[in-house]
Enzyme design. Structure first.
Site: not given
Length: 517
Positions: A229, A360
């Site tokens: 991320s 994620h």
């Protein structure tokens, strides 16, 4: 029910993702993947940035230099990379300064400390270390924010884990005119450099300390970096801007990470550039001019991928979360892989977005084997790289839609700057300010390795050395001889090491001479 089709292509083929499954075995890759011995191998390349920018909706040609001529030999890539680096710093990330005047620290089996000083300012930060089983010294992977490739897989592959908190170096949640952290303590809270370049600078300083430690715990020549991320954005930048990093592994980095800026603008659901620029000061302040119109950028992230070539690179993406812009990520990987291919290092880049789980930053079973293979190949020095592209049709980019250029066949001709027949050479670059300067001296071995070196230079009248690093000096004024320290005396043929010193007065006009010992 949605049915996925997976494209699996060897890097050597670099085929565009399509509607049917395709597999191929990559050819053996004989090109060296070793990291460079210095942070920036092209620091001595002359670069003149363009005076004006021309809009281009397609991806810029990575093989066309700023002066309009094309790269024709592999030896020219070093200085072409230097151009791309300066374009990326000027328009995207902000400047990543070179090594400060003083970097010291310690390395133990559980911790790394970093102390930096520059222009009278001091800062420090630390990182924890987890060693794998066995006896060292070990290669290591810097994990940004403790949030990247699975640490158990890293250690099982034979590498140590360095848990680095980038927020200690560049803090999030701060306004652009009041940035905080160790980097901004040294270079100013109003610095136009964004957090990603600052985080990258922090990784470089960790490597500096590992180099100085003597290699008893961690190997200085085998460092990787990973993050997911926002930390994937940082890992991508770190691998691009420090050529000592042998393996770069960004995960689901999204906008401001690997995906091409030009593609994100039109990719449905992807985080807009204006949002990425405004969410945190990740990118440099100058990028504000391009958030609405990235076509004016003279550089894009496929060229940042090319900055990492021919070193190891494994990009991992998640096609299930639109916000991450994985289609634009696949275009960046395919475009950058053309640089790898031109350099004869097609087997050194891998890309994987074929994942079942859309969570994620999840730890994914699909990535475990190629992760281990990448670490073992590029850091441990055993086995072979995965050398595979697996692009999910959920987010399959088409490179042909984004380029008008073709990949050249680069010759293996003589180096642009041929080394001397034997011995060594030295070049100096100087950062001057009123009343003082910092000089960085690069020592390059000729056609044969050297076991030790001395560099002699005459200082300008009135100049005095106040500090030096990575070398011992014979005097502070007049004609000074610098001698290697223990860990940087041996230099392989054609390779380089650097030392530096800070002085009062002027540093311009020095002409260092090198002698092998």
């Amino acid at each position: 029910m949605f049915t996925r089709t997976i494209v699996a292509v060897a890097v050597a083929a670099l085929a565009t993702a399509g509607a049917a499954t395709a597999t191929a075995s990559p050819p053996p890759d004989e090109v060296t993947f070793a990291a460079a011995g210095v942070e920036d191998d092209g620091a001595d390349c002359p670069v003149t940035l363009p005076g004006s920018l021309t809009a281009n909706s397609r991806l810029p040609d990575p093989f066309t230099k700023i002066d309009g001529t094309r790269v024709t030999a592999k030896s020219q890539w070093r200085c072409r990379r230097a151009e791309i680096k300066q374009l990326a710093e000027r328009y995207v990330y902000g400047e990543k300064p070179p090594k400060p005047s003083s970097v010291t620290g310690t390395v133990s089996s559980s911790n790394i400390t970093v102390n930096v000083s520059h222009n009278g300012r001091n800062a420090s930060f630390s990182a924890s270390v987890q060693l794998p089983n066995g006896s060292g010294p070990f290669p290591a992977v810097v994990v940004l924010g403790g949030f990247g490739a699975d640490t158990a897989t890293i250690r099982a592959a034979g590498a140590a884990v360095i848990d680095y908190d980038p927020l200690a170096v560049g803090r999030e949640g701060t306004p652009r005119n009041n940035k905080q952290g160790a980097f901004y303590t040294l270079y100013g809270a109003t610095s136009s450099t964004g957090l990603l370049a600052a985080w990258s600078w922090g990784v470089s300083r960790i490597i500096d300390v590992i180099e100085q430690s003597g290699g008893n715990v961690l190997r200085a020549d085998a460092t990787g970096v990973t993050g997911c991320s926002r930390y994937g954005k940082g890992a991508f930048a770190a691998g691009a801007f420090d050529q000592r990093i042998a393996l770069t592994m960004p995960i689901e980095s999204g906008s401001a990470g690997a995906p091409v800026f030009r593609g994100l603008q039109g990719e449905s659901g992807a985080q807009p550039l204006s949002s990425a620029y405004g969410e945190q000061p990740w990118l440099g302040d100058a990028f504000s001019s391009f958030t609405a119109n990235p076509a004016n950028l003279p550089v894009d992230t496929h060229e940042v991928v090319g900055m990492i070539a021919p070193r190891g690179l494994f990009i991992m993406e998640n096609p299930h979360v639109d916000w991450l812009g994985a289609r634009s990520g696949s275009v960046a990987a395919l475009g950058g892989a053309e640089v790898y291919k031109a350099l004869g290092a097609g087997g050194n880049i891998s890309y994987w977005s074929d994942v079942q789980d859309g969570t994620h930053c999840a730890s994914r079973s699909e990535w475990r084997t190629p992760l281990q293979q990448s670490i073992q190949r590029f850091l441990v020095g055993t086995g072979s790289a995965p050398a595979v592209f697996r692009i999910s049709s959920r987010k399959a980019g088409d490179l042909s839609e984004w380029r008008t250029w073709q990949t050249p066949t680069l010759s293996d001709g003589p180096p642009t700057d041929p080394p001397p027949a034997a011995g060594c050479t030295a070049t100096a670059s100087v950062s001057q300010w009123t009343g003082g300067f910092v000089a960085t001296v690069r020592v390059t071995a000729g056609s044969s390795p050297v076991a030790g070196w001395t560099v002699t230079t005459a200082l300008p009248s009135g100049t005095r050395i106040v500090n030096a690093w990575e070398a011992t000096r014979s005097a502070d004024t007049g004609t000074v001889t610098f001698t290697n320290v223990g860990h940087n005396g041996a230099v392989a043929a054609g390779q380089s090491v650097e030392f530096g010193f800070q002085g009062s007065g002027t540093g311009t006009g020095m002409t260092p001479a090198c002698a092998a010992r």
